[in-house]
Design an enzyme around this catalytic site. Structure first.
Site, short mmCIF file in Angstrom:
data_model
loop_
_atom_site.label_atom_id
_atom_site.label_comp_id
_atom_site.label_asym_id
_atom_site.label_seq_id
_atom_site.Cartn_x
_atom_site.Cartn_y
_atom_site.Cartn_z
CG HIS A 216 1.10 -13.27 -65.47
ND1 HIS A 216 2.37 -13.01 -65.93
CD2 HIS A 216 1.15 -14.52 -64.94
CE1 HIS A 216 3.15 -14.04 -65.70
NE2 HIS A 216 2.44 -14.99 -65.10
CB CYS A 217 1.23 -7.09 -64.90
SG CYS A 217 1.29 -7.31 -66.69
CB VAL A 218 -0.84 -7.05 -60.10
CG1 VAL A 218 -1.14 -5.84 -60.97
CG2 VAL A 218 -1.98 -8.06 -60.17
#
Length: 348
Positions: free
Chosen positions: A331-333
């Site tokens: 999700h962070c990327v």
């Protein structure tokens, strides 16, 4: 001015499960940034992007010639490559956040919001990353709203119906927006993302350098279903903060709360730095949910908990053992670009 905000013009941030035109992400580079793990990180990242590209188009940001050459060798599918210098690959936080509106006639329209990004409160260089929303809007020919305050996409979670989730640890960090209190921050999120009701949780995971991003903790799986990380071991430092967040969620009423265990075995970057392992950092794509797994005894249990929550989507576990050394996962990327017609409004 309020009359120029997305909300005033009928835009708001849709839920992640709304249809995507594409996903934006960036290719990992620089051996030093990855503490010698760049090759295994790229192997995990290639598996992630190739899986994602089975379900929707991908916009891949590349820092330099070496990155582009390496990515082209490893990847296949509907991937568009963009050479944009950047500091790191965490586009959830540095990239534009997209908003949509449905006019009385015609298709859904998509615009972008530019927030300031200061490297998670000045912890890391961010000058190039802070330009990423401008670059994305330029490439798409898309109207861009200027919010003017520091905000990271990983600190916010929305259900697409006006409800948002965040943590006090992150949003009230004095290194982000000193002088802005809860009420003021809620006002910005209302005007720029259409969040009418913001649910405040407390603290995040041990070792999370983002100061408790919500996307490592608690996620919407549907408008009225919330998945939240828990740690049953009372001796684990994560137990109490996650229990307190769970109690806040249970007190809300109107939502189904689903508990998602943390991985059983902690991983450490060094003797002092615990990695923020979590299954909650999944990414909801068209037709799939891509879940980070770590070779941990809880991997399959987490996937079994998530599968019935996403009918019509394939829930796929992908290795993130080396990617997590950078502090985040799938999700962070990623940053989803909602499906719809490009709104070509002027930069505001």
């Amino acid at each position: 001015m309020e009359n120029l905000t997305p909300r005033a013009l009928g835009f708001r941030m849709p839920a992640e499960w709304a249809p995507h035109a594409a996903t934006w992400t960036a290719w990992p580079y620089d051996e030093e940034k990855w503490l010698g793990y760049l090759e295994p990180v790229r192997q995990e990242f290639a598996a992630f992007v190739n899986t994602l590209a089975r379900f929707e188009p991908v916009h891949l940001v590349l820092h330099d010639e070496e990155s582009e050459r390496d990515a082209r060798q490893r990847l296949a599918g509907p991937i568009t490559f963009h050479r944009i210098p950047h500091d790191d690959l965490w586009l959830r936080d540095s990239g534009a956040i997209f908003v949509t509106r449905t006019p009385p006639s015609g298709p859904v329209e998509v615009a972008a919001v530019n927030w300031e990004f200061n490297g998670w409160g000045g912890k890391y260089p961010a000058q190039q990353d802070n330009q990423m929303p401008l670059q994305m809007a330029r490439i798409l020919g898309m109207g861009l709203f200027e919010a003017g305050i520091v905000m990271e996409g990983g600190s916010l979670e929305v259900n697409g119906q006006g409800v948002g989730l965040t943590t006090r640890q992150c949003l009230l960090s004095p290194a982000r927006n000193p002088g802005l209190d809860e009420e003021a921050l809620e006002g910005y999120l209302q005007q720029f993302l259409g969040i009418e009701h913001l649910i405040w949780l407390g603290n995040g995971l041990e070792g999370d350098h983002t100061d408790g991003h919500i996307d490592t903790l608690t996620r919407f799986a549907s408008p009225y279903t919330i998945v939240t990380a828990v740690c049953p071991d009372p001796d684990d430092p994560n137990h109490r903060p996650l229990q307190e967040n769970l109690e806040i969620l249970r007190s809300l009423g109107g939502f189904r709360i689903v508990e998602l265990p943390l991985p059983k075995n902690p991983l450490w970057l060094d003797s002092e730095t615990r990695l923020p392992l979590t299954y909650a950092n999944f990414y909801i794509a068209n037709g799939a949910v891509l879940v980070p797994i770590y070779g941990d005894p809880h991997d399959e249990q987490a996937l079994e908990i998530l599968r019935p929550l996403f009918p019509g989507r394939e829930v796929i576990g992908l290795q993130s053992r080396y990617l997590i050394t950078g502090g985040g996962s799938f999700h962070c990327v990623t940053q989803q670009q909602p499906a719809g017609a490009i709104w070509p409004g002027q930069t505001r």
